[in-house]
Design a protein around this motif. Structure first.
Motif, PDB file in Angstrom:
ATOM      1  N   GLY A  32       0.991  -1.099   0.016  1.00 21.35           N
ATOM      2  CA  GLY A  32       0.064  -0.052   0.007  1.00 21.35           C
ATOM      3  C   GLY A  32       0.826   1.260   0.072  1.00 21.35           C
ATOM      4  O   GLY A  32       1.909   1.300   0.614  1.00 21.35           O
ATOM      5  N   LEU A  33       0.325   2.351  -0.556  1.00 22.40           N
ATOM      6  CA  LEU A  33       0.904   3.528  -0.467  1.00 22.40           C
ATOM      7  C   LEU A  33       0.057   4.597   0.308  1.00 22.40           C
ATOM      8  O   LEU A  33      -1.034   4.507   0.073  1.00 22.40           O
ATOM      9  CB  LEU A  33       1.287   4.007  -2.060  1.00 22.40           C
ATOM     10  CG  LEU A  33       2.235   5.524  -1.923  1.00 22.40           C
ATOM     11  CD1 LEU A  33       3.079   5.361  -3.107  1.00 22.40           C
ATOM     12  CD2 LEU A  33       1.192   6.516  -2.204  1.00 22.40           C
ATOM     13  N   PHE A  34       0.693   5.459   1.132  1.00 26.53           N
ATOM     14  CA  PHE A  34      -0.278   6.189   2.069  1.00 26.53           C
ATOM     15  C   PHE A  34       0.309   7.689   1.939  1.00 26.53           C
ATOM     16  O   PHE A  34       1.522   8.060   1.825  1.00 26.53           O
ATOM     17  CB  PHE A  34      -0.099   5.606   3.558  1.00 26.53           C
ATOM     18  CG  PHE A  34      -0.478   4.317   3.643  1.00 26.53           C
ATOM     19  CD1 PHE A  34       0.594   3.306   3.446  1.00 26.53           C
ATOM     20  CD2 PHE A  34      -1.620   3.991   4.082  1.00 26.53           C
ATOM     21  CE1 PHE A  34       0.470   2.042   3.644  1.00 26.53           C
ATOM     22  CE2 PHE A  34      -2.031   2.608   4.539  1.00 26.53           C
ATOM     23  CZ  PHE A  34      -1.166   1.543   4.131  1.00 26.53           C
ATOM     24  N   TRP A  35      -0.818   8.464   1.658  1.00 24.77           N
ATOM     25  CA  TRP A  35      -0.617   9.869   1.692  1.00 24.77           C
ATOM     26  C   TRP A  35      -1.009  10.462   3.235  1.00 24.77           C
ATOM     27  O   TRP A  35      -2.196  10.047   3.722  1.00 24.77           O
ATOM     28  CB  TRP A  35      -1.106  10.538   0.706  1.00 24.77           C
ATOM     29  CG  TRP A  35      -0.439  10.768  -0.638  1.00 24.77           C
ATOM     30  CD1 TRP A  35      -0.739   9.589  -1.754  1.00 24.77           C
ATOM     31  CD2 TRP A  35       0.542  11.452  -1.082  1.00 24.77           C
ATOM     32  NE1 TRP A  35       0.143   9.958  -2.783  1.00 24.77           N
ATOM     33  CE2 TRP A  35       1.021  10.901  -2.376  1.00 24.77           C
ATOM     34  CE3 TRP A  35       1.552  12.532  -0.352  1.00 24.77           C
ATOM     35  CZ2 TRP A  35       1.882  11.458  -3.083  1.00 24.77           C
ATOM     36  CZ3 TRP A  35       2.332  13.134  -1.297  1.00 24.77           C
ATOM     37  CH2 TRP A  35       2.748  12.502  -2.563  1.00 24.77           C
ATOM     38  N   TYR A  36      -0.160  11.484   3.669  1.00 25.86           N
ATOM     39  CA  TYR A  36      -0.404  12.056   5.106  1.00 25.86           C
ATOM     40  C   TYR A  36      -0.211  13.612   4.798  1.00 25.86           C
ATOM     41  O   TYR A  36       0.518  14.172   3.969  1.00 25.86           O
ATOM     42  CB  TYR A  36       0.386  11.589   6.121  1.00 25.86           C
ATOM     43  CG  TYR A  36       0.181  10.097   6.701  1.00 25.86           C
ATOM     44  CD1 TYR A  36       0.578   9.040   5.900  1.00 25.86           C
ATOM     45  CD2 TYR A  36      -0.689   9.914   7.668  1.00 25.86           C
ATOM     46  CE1 TYR A  36       0.341   7.921   6.450  1.00 25.86           C
ATOM     47  CE2 TYR A  36      -1.159   8.780   8.109  1.00 25.86           C
ATOM     48  CZ  TYR A  36      -0.276   7.591   7.551  1.00 25.86           C
ATOM     49  OH  TYR A  36      -0.723   6.405   8.088  1.00 25.86           O
ATOM     50  N   ARG A  37      -0.806  14.210   5.621  1.00 24.78           N
ATOM     51  CA  ARG A  37      -0.822  15.701   5.585  1.00 24.78           C
ATOM     52  C   ARG A  37      -0.372  15.969   7.270  1.00 24.78           C
ATOM     53  O   ARG A  37      -0.692  15.479   8.147  1.00 24.78           O
ATOM     54  CB  ARG A  37      -2.149  16.352   5.791  1.00 24.78           C
ATOM     55  CG  ARG A  37      -2.139  18.074   5.802  1.00 24.78           C
ATOM     56  CD  ARG A  37      -3.586  18.818   6.053  1.00 24.78           C
ATOM     57  NE  ARG A  37      -3.321  20.094   6.675  1.00 24.78           N
ATOM     58  CZ  ARG A  37      -3.454  21.083   6.049  1.00 24.78           C
ATOM     59  NH1 ARG A  37      -4.336  21.027   4.811  1.00 24.78           N
ATOM     60  NH2 ARG A  37      -3.489  22.065   6.507  1.00 24.78           N
ATOM     61  N   GLN A  38       0.848  17.013   7.222  1.00 23.12           N
ATOM     62  CA  GLN A  38       1.317  16.964   8.631  1.00 23.12           C
ATOM     63  C   GLN A  38       1.443  18.744   8.850  1.00 23.12           C
ATOM     64  O   GLN A  38       2.189  19.327   7.956  1.00 23.12           O
ATOM     65  CB  GLN A  38       2.650  16.656   8.995  1.00 23.12           C
ATOM     66  CG  GLN A  38       3.200  16.791  10.466  1.00 23.12           C
ATOM     67  CD  GLN A  38       4.430  16.018  10.624  1.00 23.12           C
ATOM     68  OE1 GLN A  38       5.102  15.610   9.755  1.00 23.12           O
ATOM     69  NE2 GLN A  38       4.613  15.743  11.962  1.00 23.12           N
ATOM     70  N   ASP A  39       0.760  19.178   9.819  1.00 18.67           N
ATOM     71  CA  ASP A  39       0.861  20.668   9.901  1.00 18.67           C
ATOM     72  C   ASP A  39       1.991  20.830  11.359  1.00 18.67           C
ATOM     73  O   ASP A  39       2.176  19.774  11.987  1.00 18.67           O
ATOM     74  CB  ASP A  39      -0.579  21.229  10.673  1.00 18.67           C
ATOM     75  CG  ASP A  39      -1.720  21.183   9.688  1.00 18.67           C
ATOM     76  OD1 ASP A  39      -2.527  20.424   9.718  1.00 18.67           O
ATOM     77  OD2 ASP A  39      -1.245  21.792   8.572  1.00 18.67           O
ATOM     78  N   PRO A  40       2.472  21.931  11.126  1.00 15.26           N
ATOM     79  CA  PRO A  40       3.519  22.407  12.363  1.00 15.26           C
ATOM     80  C   PRO A  40       3.249  21.867  13.704  1.00 15.26           C
ATOM     81  O   PRO A  40       2.051  22.337  14.164  1.00 15.26           O
ATOM     82  CB  PRO A  40       3.889  23.902  12.221  1.00 15.26           C
ATOM     83  CG  PRO A  40       3.310  24.190  10.794  1.00 15.26           C
ATOM     84  CD  PRO A  40       2.174  23.428  10.608  1.00 15.26           C
ATOM     85  N   GLY A  41       3.930  21.217  14.289  1.00 14.90           N
ATOM     86  CA  GLY A  41       3.703  20.908  15.709  1.00 14.90           C
ATOM     87  C   GLY A  41       2.571  19.815  15.764  1.00 14.90           C
ATOM     88  O   GLY A  41       2.103  19.394  17.270  1.00 14.90           O
ATOM     89  N   LYS A  42       2.244  18.867  15.011  1.00 16.83           N
ATOM     90  CA  LYS A  42       1.178  18.045  15.065  1.00 16.83           C
ATOM     91  C   LYS A  42       1.763  16.815  14.320  1.00 16.83           C
ATOM     92  O   LYS A  42       2.644  16.642  13.713  1.00 16.83           O
ATOM     93  CB  LYS A  42      -0.183  18.382  14.290  1.00 16.83           C
ATOM     94  CG  LYS A  42      -0.620  19.883  15.222  1.00 16.83           C
ATOM     95  CD  LYS A  42      -2.328  19.596  15.038  1.00 16.83           C
ATOM     96  CE  LYS A  42      -2.861  20.598  15.850  1.00 16.83           C
ATOM     97  NZ  LYS A  42      -4.344  20.338  15.734  1.00 16.83           N
ATOM     98  N   GLY A  43       0.876  15.628  14.626  1.00 20.02           N
ATOM     99  CA  GLY A  43       1.233  14.408  13.962  1.00 20.02           C
ATOM    100  C   GLY A  43       0.661  14.468  12.573  1.00 20.02           C
ATOM    101  O   GLY A  43      -0.097  15.136  12.239  1.00 20.02           O
TER     102      GLY A  43
END
Lengths: 111, 112
Positions: A32-43
């Motif tokens: 599988g291939l996964f995309w994530y978004r990460q905001d500063p200071g967050k997981g």
């Protein structure tokens, strides 16, 4: 060796200016291939999973596509709130639960 | 929605101390993971667990251990903290190994 490379490292867009982020991978059997978004200071926040070449997923202004060697995250008419770091990760069939992450693309959308 | 809670957002410890980082998930997930995230190195897997009392080494287990006594809780232990363990630590959980991992907001750990 399994590897994930994301490009560009950073991307600056004007609001409404569509673009694409690239994730190139080498893995011995893709589970599988996964995309994530990460905001500063967050997981990282999960966005999409893609399992096979030709598959596409959409969510609001984001669309993820997958080929045998790479994935693209297309951003249509982005807004400032889309600014974040976007991470791509792959999981190989012999890797158990392990995810191999790319370095991420830092997206900045200016009004 | 899956909720993964890490006990501390920020933590400062001294070299040589034994440090415990706690993670709790509320979705009855079988699998839990500990990563560290460093600039230029990305996320790297330290340990994961696919069942209570079970653990597997990730890519960088040296200097760390883990404990999973209950399904919902996964602890990361720095046996004797060193300055090179200053980092952002992220916990994640997943229902099955091929399903998305859901992350907590991280613990930023500084070792002085």
């Amino acid at each position: 060796e399994d590897q994930v490379t994301q490009s560009p490292e950073a991307l600056r867009l004007q609001e409404g200016e569509s673009s694409s982020l690239n994730c190139s991978y080498t893995v011995s059997g893709l589970r599988g291939l996964f995309w994530y978004r990460q905001d500063p200071g967050k997981g990282p926040e999960f966005l999409f999973t893609l399992y096979s070449a030709g598959e596409e997923k959409e969510k609001e202004r984001l669309k993820a596509t997958l080929t045998k060697k790479e994935s693209f995250l297309h951003i249509t008419a982005p807004k400032p709130e889309d600014s974040a770091t976007y991470l791509c990760a792959v999981q190989g069939i012999n890797q158990g639960g392990k995810l191999i992450f790319g370095q991420g693309t830092e997206l900045s959308v200016k009004p | 929605d899956v909720k993964v809670t890490q006990s501390s957002r920020y933590l400062v410890k001294r070299t040589g101390e034994k440090v415990f980082l706690e993670c709790v998930q509320d979705m009855d997930h079988e699998n839990m993971f500990w990563y560290r995230q460093d600039p230029g190195l990305g996320l790297r897997l330290i340990y994961f667990s696919y069942d209570v009392k079970m653990k597997e080494k990730g890519d960088i287990p040296e200097g760390y251990s883990v404990s999973r006594e209950k399904k919902e809780r996964f602890s990361l232990i720095l046996e004797s903290a060193s300055t090179n363990q200053t980092s952002m630590y992220l916990c994640a959980s997943a229902s099955q190994l091929n399903q998305p991992q859901h992350f907590g907001d991280g613990t930023r750990l500084s070792i002085l």
